[in-house]
Design an enzyme around this catalytic site. Structure first.
Site, mmCIF file in Angstrom:
data_model
loop_
_atom_site.group_PDB
_atom_site.id
_atom_site.type_symbol
_atom_site.label_atom_id
_atom_site.label_comp_id
_atom_site.label_asym_id
_atom_site.label_seq_id
_atom_site.Cartn_x
_atom_site.Cartn_y
_atom_site.Cartn_z
ATOM 1 N N ARG A 51 29.452 30.948 16.007
ATOM 2 C CA ARG A 51 29.157 30.431 14.679
ATOM 3 C C ARG A 51 28.880 31.522 13.651
ATOM 4 N NH1 ARG A 51 28.118 26.505 17.101
ATOM 5 N NH2 ARG A 51 27.106 27.947 18.482
ATOM 6 N N THR A 52 27.956 32.394 13.979
ATOM 7 C CA THR A 52 27.515 33.344 12.958
ATOM 8 C C THR A 52 28.654 34.284 12.563
ATOM 9 O OG1 THR A 52 25.294 33.188 13.861
ATOM 10 C CG2 THR A 52 25.707 35.015 12.373
ATOM 11 N N LYS A 80 30.313 54.054 24.755
ATOM 12 C CA LYS A 80 30.313 55.501 25.039
ATOM 13 C C LYS A 80 28.954 56.115 24.764
ATOM 14 C CE LYS A 80 35.093 55.919 23.429
ATOM 15 N NZ LYS A 80 35.892 56.409 22.306
ATOM 16 N N ARG A 101 25.115 42.267 14.391
ATOM 17 C CA ARG A 101 24.291 41.581 15.406
ATOM 18 C C ARG A 101 24.175 42.484 16.614
ATOM 19 N NH1 ARG A 101 24.650 35.510 17.641
ATOM 20 N NH2 ARG A 101 23.645 35.204 15.632
ATOM 21 N N HIS A 129 16.506 36.646 12.236
ATOM 22 C CA HIS A 129 17.878 36.153 11.983
ATOM 23 C C HIS A 129 17.886 35.516 10.579
ATOM 24 C CE1 HIS A 129 21.771 34.559 12.466
ATOM 25 N NE2 HIS A 129 21.641 33.850 13.569
HETATM 26 C C1 NCD Z 1 21.107 31.246 17.149
HETATM 27 C C2 NCD Z 1 21.024 32.731 17.405
HETATM 28 O O1 NCD Z 1 22.027 33.387 17.554
HETATM 29 O O2 NCD Z 1 19.891 33.192 17.439
HETATM 30 N N1 NCD Z 1 22.412 30.789 16.889
HETATM 31 C C3 NCD Z 1 23.000 30.984 15.688
HETATM 32 O O3 NCD Z 1 22.783 31.932 14.987
HETATM 33 N N2 NCD Z 1 23.803 30.017 15.272
HETATM 34 C C4 NCD Z 1 20.415 30.447 18.150
HETATM 35 C C5 NCD Z 1 20.729 30.632 19.602
HETATM 36 O O4 NCD Z 1 21.568 31.445 19.996
HETATM 37 O O5 NCD Z 1 20.101 29.928 20.398
#
Ligand code: NCD
Length: 355
Positions: A51-52, A80, A101, A129
């Site tokens: 999703r993100t 590496k 991320r 987040h």
């Molecule tokens: C969340 C995350 O990555 O922290 N998901 C997201 O960003 N859509 C929640 C999760 O992974 O449980």
């Protein structure tokens, strides 16, 4: 603001402006279809995401920009042994804005401290987040019509759930918010989050039983137990199905309560709840793209850089949080901030330094 690590990097006015811009984009997407022509977003995803990452990429493409990046640490020079700061330094030569991320807490801070280019933390381990929080705020604002005077239940893995930590930080600045924190003892919120709520004189209650508290909630924010962050897999298996929201529990809730979840869901919401008009999690996922469009546009236009490492830091020993980015990168300075009570916290992961 060129660096977004935690929701506290945004003032409430900036949040209001972002949500208003997201509303305008929802109403008239064509007006924004070329706002980022010629610009490039790099998505550096050292940890899996659907999703993100896709919503960031879709956001940039819908603004007319282009995207490049990688979707796992194995596909990057991290394999590496390159530091996150070096990777970010190099990528800023190829892109105008970075979304990153990483599985380690504080990784986004370590990278952002060394670059000029705008950087968005798209999740750093179990820490923060902020773009999920902007998604959550837009969802709450559109579905409840306000960001104040709400009782918000947060249920599940409040220890490792970074979306929970960021949402609490963001909502703490609005009037009349009350949190009900529902978790087993093993998965209660981290101390740094609890301390912030206590310091702000913020009303919250910690309970173990969802049925006892669901009736008072305006919003129920369910979360997945974060199996990948447990040192002990047996503990994960014991805790993962502790809370399952089903039709029977929904009967105890207010008729206008909404159910949110950052997704992916595992077992914590039974699929029978999906047909309940109070289920808001798929709408929430849709709002994510619009708020990320608003954020990318705003950050690309911003002229002011914000500090990611505070001014008065002290160099102390190693951070004891096993998930901190400093555990992986020896070259990072061991920097801490000291609060008025003398408690020192790591500038990257915010865990307390035990001396
Ligand atoms: C969340 C995350 O990555 O922290 N998901 C997201 O960003 N859509 C929640 C999760 O992974 O449980």
């Amino acid at each position: 603001m060129k660096k977004l690590i935690s929701p506290l990097d945004l003032s409430t006015t900036e949040i209001d402006q972002l949500l208003a811009l997201a509303d305008r984009i929802i109403d008239d997407p064509a007006a924004y279809a070329h706002k980022c022509d010629g610009k490039i977003l790099a998505t550096l995803f050292f940890e899996p995401s659907t999703r993100t990452r896709l919503s960031f990429e879709s956001a940039m493409l819908r603004l007319g920009g282009k995207v490049l990046g990688f979707s796992s640490a194995n596909a990057s020079s991290a394999a590496k042994g390159e530091t996150v700061a070096d990777t970010a330094r190099m990528v800023q030569c190829y892109a105008d804005i970075i979304a990153m991320r990483h599985p380690r807490e504080g990784a986004a801070t370590a990278a952002a401290a060394k670059i000029e280019c705008p950087l968005i933390n798209a999740g750093d381990g179990g820490h923060q987040h902020p773009t999920q929080t902007l998604t959550d705020l837009l969802t709450i604002h559109r579905l409840k019509g306000r960001l104040n005077n709400l009782t918000i239940g947060l249920c599940g893995d409040l220890k490792f759930g970074r979306t929970v930590h960021s949402l609490i930080r963001a909502m703490m600045r609005y009037e009349g918010i009350r949190f009900v924190l529902v978790s087993p003892r093993e998965l209660m919120i981290p101390d740094y989050v609890r301390e912030e709520m206590i310091a702000a004189g913020y009303p919250f209650r910690e309970v173990e039983n969802l049925e006892d508290a669901i009736g008072e909630m305006d919003i129920l924010y369910m979360t997945r137990v974060q199996g990948e962050r447990f040192a002990d897999q047996e503990e994960y298996l014991r805790l993962r199905d502790r809370y399952i929201l089903d039709a029977a529990k929904m009967k105890l809730a207010k008729p206008d309560m909404i159910v949110m979840h950052p997704l992916p869901r595992v077992n914590e919401i039974a699929t029978e709840v999906d047909d309940d008009p109070r289920a808001a999690y798929f709408k929430q996922a849709n709002f994510g793209r619009f708020v990320r469009m608003a954020l990318i546009l705003t950050m690309l236009e911003s002229k002011t850089d914000n500090r990611v490492i505070p001014e008065n830091t002290e160099v102390l020993g190693n951070c004891q949080n096993p998930h901190c980015i400093t555990q992986m990168e020896d070259s990072l300075p061991r920097l801490y901030t000291r609060n008025e009570k003398g408690v020192c916290r790591c500038v990257y992961c915010e865990h307390e330094y035990q001396g």
